[in-house]
Design a protein around this motif. Sequence first.
Motif, mmCIF file in Angstrom:
data_model
loop_
_atom_site.group_PDB
_atom_site.id
_atom_site.type_symbol
_atom_site.label_atom_id
_atom_site.label_comp_id
_atom_site.label_asym_id
_atom_site.label_seq_id
_atom_site.Cartn_x
_atom_site.Cartn_y
_atom_site.Cartn_z
ATOM 1 N N PRO A 128 26.529 44.182 57.911
ATOM 2 C CA PRO A 128 27.211 43.463 56.829
ATOM 3 C C PRO A 128 28.601 44.017 56.531
ATOM 4 N N GLU A 129 29.502 43.102 56.230
ATOM 5 C CA GLU A 129 30.859 43.423 55.801
ATOM 6 C C GLU A 129 31.154 42.603 54.554
ATOM 7 N N LYS A 130 32.074 43.094 53.773
ATOM 8 C CA LYS A 130 32.428 42.386 52.531
ATOM 9 C C LYS A 130 33.900 42.589 52.253
ATOM 10 N N ARG A 131 34.571 41.529 51.893
ATOM 11 C CA ARG A 131 35.993 41.587 51.526
ATOM 12 C C ARG A 131 36.133 41.297 50.038
ATOM 13 N N ALA A 132 37.028 42.039 49.399
ATOM 14 C CA ALA A 132 37.312 41.827 47.981
ATOM 15 C C ALA A 132 38.818 41.721 47.785
ATOM 16 N N GLU A 133 39.196 41.005 46.755
ATOM 17 C CA GLU A 133 40.612 40.904 46.409
ATOM 18 C C GLU A 133 41.093 42.223 45.809
ATOM 19 N N LEU A 134 42.330 42.546 46.065
ATOM 20 C CA LEU A 134 42.938 43.762 45.523
ATOM 21 C C LEU A 134 44.210 43.333 44.805
ATOM 22 N N GLU A 135 44.250 43.570 43.515
ATOM 23 C CA GLU A 135 45.382 43.102 42.700
ATOM 24 C C GLU A 135 46.444 44.194 42.587
ATOM 25 N N PHE A 136 47.605 43.904 43.146
ATOM 26 C CA PHE A 136 48.740 44.823 43.038
ATOM 27 C C PHE A 136 49.588 44.425 41.834
ATOM 28 N N HIS A 137 49.970 45.440 41.046
ATOM 29 C CA HIS A 137 50.829 45.232 39.886
ATOM 30 C C HIS A 137 52.181 45.883 40.150
#
Length: 195
Positions: A81-90
Motif C-alpha cells: 500500500p501507498e498513500k498520497r496526501a496534500e502538503l500545504e505550503f505557506h
Amino acid sequence: MISLRTTAAIAALSLPFTAYGATMTQPDIKQNPNPKMRYEITATIDGAPGPFDRIHGIVDYRVTNELCVPPTPVMGARIVPEKRAELEFHHDHGNVYRATVYLDLLQDEDYFGKGTCHWALMAAGIELDHATVTFSASLFHDDLLAGNAVPRYFAEASYAKAQANRVDTGIADRTQFHGAGSLFSITMKAEERKP
C-alpha cells in the motif's frame, strides 16, 4: 530523479486494484489520531524568472514491511500500500515557503491479518505551476531526516516555453546543465519540530 507525481501514479487507495490478473482490495487506511513526528519543510526559490500561478505540495507514504501484505492469489506478488496526501505550503517571506509534515501521519495497524503494517514517509515535494508547466522538486526520506539542503535546478528557458503541458523535474547537479541560458533553483530542507 523521478518526480513524486510519477512515482505515485497509482489507483486511488479506496478502489480495488489488479496485479497479474488478481484483484485485491486496499484496506481502509487510517490516519494516526495523535501524530508526533513533526517536521517543517522549507522551500527556497532562487532566481526564478517570474511568478508562479500556484505553489502546492504533496507527500507520499508507503508500507515498509511488505510481509504484512498477503500475496496475490495468482502470481504471489505483494502489492504494498501507498498513500498520497496534500502538503500545504505557506509563503513565509521573500522567496521562502514552508510546510509541515508528519512522519507518523498514517496509523500502523494489522490491515490484512498478517501482522502490523508500518508506514513511512517516502518523499515530500513542492510543485510550482506556471501556465501549463509544473516545476517539481522533492525531498526524499533520508535527506529529510538528515536535515540536508537539497537543490534542484531548472532552465529559465523551460519557464519561458510554457505552452507545452509538462512536468519539469529539473536536474540535481547544475554542472550537468548543457543548455543555453540561465538556471533557477528550488532548495528544500527539513527540520524536526517537537510537539
